[in-house]
Design an enzyme around this catalytic site. Structure first.
Site, PDB file in Angstrom:
ATOM      1  N   LYS A   1       0.841  -1.187   0.000  1.00  0.00           N
ATOM      2  CA  LYS A   1       0.000   0.000   0.000  1.00  0.00           C
ATOM      3  C   LYS A   1       0.883   1.247   0.000  1.00  0.00           C
ATOM      4  O   LYS A   1       1.796   1.369   0.814  1.00  0.00           O
ATOM      5  CB  LYS A   1      -0.917  -0.013   1.235  1.00  0.00           C
ATOM      6  CG  LYS A   1      -2.054   0.986   1.197  1.00  0.00           C
ATOM      7  CD  LYS A   1      -3.051   0.706   2.305  1.00  0.00           C
ATOM      8  CE  LYS A   1      -4.238   1.659   2.227  1.00  0.00           C
ATOM      9  NZ  LYS A   1      -5.268   1.358   3.229  1.00  0.00           N
TER      10      LYS A   1
ATOM     11  N   GLU B   1     -19.594  -3.373  10.856  1.00  0.00           N
ATOM     12  CA  GLU B   1     -20.437  -2.482  11.655  1.00  0.00           C
ATOM     13  C   GLU B   1     -21.577  -3.229  12.350  1.00  0.00           C
ATOM     14  O   GLU B   1     -21.942  -2.883  13.482  1.00  0.00           O
ATOM     15  CB  GLU B   1     -21.003  -1.369  10.771  1.00  0.00           C
ATOM     16  CG  GLU B   1     -19.983  -0.377  10.269  1.00  0.00           C
ATOM     17  CD  GLU B   1     -19.221  -0.843   9.033  1.00  0.00           C
ATOM     18  OE1 GLU B   1     -18.303  -0.123   8.595  1.00  0.00           O
ATOM     19  OE2 GLU B   1     -19.548  -1.934   8.499  1.00  0.00           O
TER      20      GLU B   1
ATOM     21  N   ARG C   1     -25.316   0.395   7.891  1.00  0.00           N
ATOM     22  CA  ARG C   1     -25.202  -1.049   7.741  1.00  0.00           C
ATOM     23  C   ARG C   1     -25.676  -1.798   8.982  1.00  0.00           C
ATOM     24  O   ARG C   1     -25.869  -3.007   8.940  1.00  0.00           O
ATOM     25  CB  ARG C   1     -23.742  -1.419   7.453  1.00  0.00           C
ATOM     26  CG  ARG C   1     -23.118  -0.594   6.343  1.00  0.00           C
ATOM     27  CD  ARG C   1     -21.731  -1.088   5.976  1.00  0.00           C
ATOM     28  NE  ARG C   1     -21.764  -1.642   4.628  1.00  0.00           N
ATOM     29  CZ  ARG C   1     -20.835  -2.432   4.125  1.00  0.00           C
ATOM     30  NH1 ARG C   1     -19.814  -2.780   4.865  1.00  0.00           N
ATOM     31  NH2 ARG C   1     -20.925  -2.880   2.902  1.00  0.00           N
TER      32      ARG C   1
END
Length: 626
Positions: free
Chosen positions: A284, A367, A395
């Site tokens: 990354k 979540e 969510r």
């Protein structure tokens, strides 16, 4: 600014396929330069995109887009895909009003197969696309690209469980960079580490099949049996992975920055007539040292200086104030726990994770689990605080109803990025949480305007409320505060002449804009009073009584009209036989597209100028400027 000798000529994936292999390194270098240049000016997701440059190039060279389909999970790593599919010339408009989206958009390009923005959806969507193709006789390929962070979301495993029975080619690419936004946590990342350090897995598989293929008569049948078998014999020979157990053929790990190796692996995956999991390991932030050293900071970043990597502007925001306040409370109260869904840095909980490590829980991108986990903590006397962006709270709607509110459990929801968030567009606007929570019994909602109000609301949510308590606050920091306005009340405040006959009602950061509008109207000889709510559910009944004393009332709200506080307030006024004029200005039945926060609020007439215009227009219409 670079000359982009190769990149500027790429108008479609066909142009990428025509490039000589020796030119690919230069192309990737130009892509990274363009990514860094554009994000430094516009803000956006930098480190995720820098990490998938070679993977994206390999995908566009191996598959036949747009006939073949690629679904990007979350989509924040799709910038290179956009550059290679005819959007180079417009790339400077990235995340700007009317410009290119920071996420895949079907309306933007025929190469964007599915709209994304939230995590863990790609495998479900791609599997649906693959099934639809099969039903219509389409033999083209379908690929889902998902990060290891997104794999911590339950939806990804639900999709794997379902897609593993597919009898056609279906490819899932696991982009393993050891991070989501924050560093990955939990059992799945640990499992990937064990797979990563055992590259002999695929060699054993290949060598075994090679040996078997040379055995006359019996070799090939035995090889086929082992591939199909779920027996202990297969486990001994092949060392099954988790993905094999789901019904996916595992290939990997593959170097995600080696294009020839990637193309070979992708080509092999295309030939397998069943679901395939291709495990690709990437770095990354690759190619830009500040992003490599701080990939979390550059995951999503505003404008920054390329040379130093430092943000152009930085100021104290609500997230940091929330995190500091929670740390102070937790220092005195050992029952306070903090929960995040892979967003420790974004929600201001990094300090808490250091000083109260044993009471800090990063549950990954999950979540739904976060809310029910909080309920479990609360059921045994703990005081859990779940910090989450408004857009991601959506969510967990069922868990808030079923596990928290219905059970009468006391959890605190710290709702960050409430309201318009700007450049990320409709997938990330925090404009649904109030309407969502308004529909649930046993929920208290606070929406302060300033830092002192945030502290007071958080304290009340933890120690006064005995049900689900939500404290919502916007992206960024404090806005305008009149010199003659004191500290916020926990229920509501009145600012201005109570006898002027005209009242503006609002809450959250819109109070700052309402104060500016009040000053603008005063210059035109029109006096208004402002009722600033802090506790927006339930609203103190005396606030309704106060509003009935006015002839004309306006409610300005940075949220969806259906289920809004403005609607509820109007119902309460009607029940009190209010016979004045009541005007509501909220967000209508629509999604708010990408643009800056100021542009969006202006378009919606929710900034100071817009509020003043609405008041003047309504007064002209009813003939009541006095």
């Amino acid at each position: 600014m670079g000359d982009y000798e190769l990149l500027s000529k790429i108008k479609s994936p066909a142009d990428v396929k025509r490039l000589d292999e020796k030119d690919l390194a230069k192309l990737c270098s130009e892509i990274r330069e363009k990514l860094i240049e554009t994000v430094s000016l516009n803000g956006g997701h930098l480190s995720p995109n820098l990490g998938v440059v070679e993977l994206t190039v390999a995908l566009h060279r191996t598959f036949n887009l747009p006939k073949d389909s690629i679904v990007w999970d979350v989509g924040h790593q799709s910038y290179t895909h956009k550059l290679l599919t005819g959007r180079f010339d417009d790339f400077y408009t990235l995340r700007q009003k009317g410009g290119i989206s920071g996420f895949p958009k079907r309306s933007e390009s025929k190469y964007d197969d599915f709209n994304t923005g939230h995590s863990s959806t790609s495998i479900s969507a791609a599997y649906g696309i693959a099934r639809a193709k099969m039903l219509s006789g389409d033999q083209s390929h379908t690929v889902a690209v998902i990060g290891d962070g997104s794999f911590t979301g339950g939806l990804a495993f639900e999709a794997m469980n379902n897609a593993g029975r597919f009898k056609k080619n279906f490819i899932v690419i696991l982009n393993d960079n050891k991070m989501s936004i924050s560093k990955n946590v939990g059992a799945f990342p640990r499992y990937l580490t064990t797979v990563r350090i055992q590259p002999w897995y695929i060699r054993v598989k290949k060598n075994t099949e090679k040996v078997l293929s040379k055995i006359p008569l019996f070799g090939r049948p035995i090889s086929a049996f082992l591939r199909r078998s779920k027996s202990k014999i297969k486990n001994l020979v092949y060392k099954n992975t988790l993905f094999d157990c789901f019904g996916f053929t595992y290939i990997g790990p593959i170097d995600g920055h080696d294009i020839p190796e990637l193309e070979n692996a992708l080509s092999a995956a295309k030939k397998i007539n069943s679901p395939v999991l291709l495990h690709v390991v990437t770095k990354k932030g690759k190619g830009y040292l500040p992003a490599e050293e701080n990939p979390g900071t550059f995951h999503g970043i505003g404008k920054f200086d390329i040379e130093s990597g430092e943000p152009i502007s930085s100021h104290k925001g609500f997230s940091a104030e929330f995190g500091n306040t929670l740390c102070e409370l937790a220092e005195k109260d050992k029952k306070i726990c903090a929960i995040t869904a892979a967003m420790a840095k974004g929600t201001g909980l990094e300090k808490f994770s250091i000083y109260h490590k044993e009471r800090f829980f990063d549950v990954g991108i999950a979540e739904e689990h976060a809310v029910t986990f909080a309920c479990g903590l609360a059921s045994k006397g703990m005081r859990p605080v779940f910090a989450v962006y408004s857009t991601f709270l959506q969510r967990s709607y069922d868990q808030i109803i079923h596990d928290a509110a219905m059970s009468g459990l006391h959890i605190v929801l710290a709702i960050d990025r409430a309201g318009i968030v700007g450049d990320d567009g409709e997938t990330h606007q925090g404009v649904f949480d109030v309407s969502m929570l308004n529909s649930i019994p046993n929920v208290t909602i606070f929406s302060p305007t300033y830092f002192d109000g945030l502290k007071c609301a958080l304290n009340s949510a933890i120690y006064v409320c005995n049900n689900v308590a939500a404290v919502r606050y916007p992206r960024g920091g404090e806005l305008y505060k009149p010199d003659d306005f004191g500290e916020e009340s926990i229920t509501y405040d009145i600012y201005g002449n109570k006898d002027c006959g005209k009242l503006i009602i609002t809450y959250g950061r819109l109070f700052s804009y309402a104060c500016k509008a009040k000053e603008m109207l005063a210059e035109k000889g029109i006096e208004v009073c402002i009722l600033k709510l802090c506790k927006i559910k339930p609203i103190d009944p005396s606030a309704f009584d106060f509003a009935t004393e006015f002839n004309t009332v306006w409610f300005f709200e940075e949220g969806i009209k259906t289920g809004s506080v403005a609607r509820n307030f109007g119902d309460a006024l009607l029940a009190r036989q209010f016979n004045g004029c009541y005007h509501i200005k909220t967000i209508g039945d629509k999604f708010v597209k990408q643009m800056s926060v100021s542009e969006a609020l202006h378009m919606l007439k929710l900034d100071a100028e817009g509020m003043a215009d609405v008041v003047l227009e309504d007064l002209d219409r009813i003939g009541n400027r006095e």
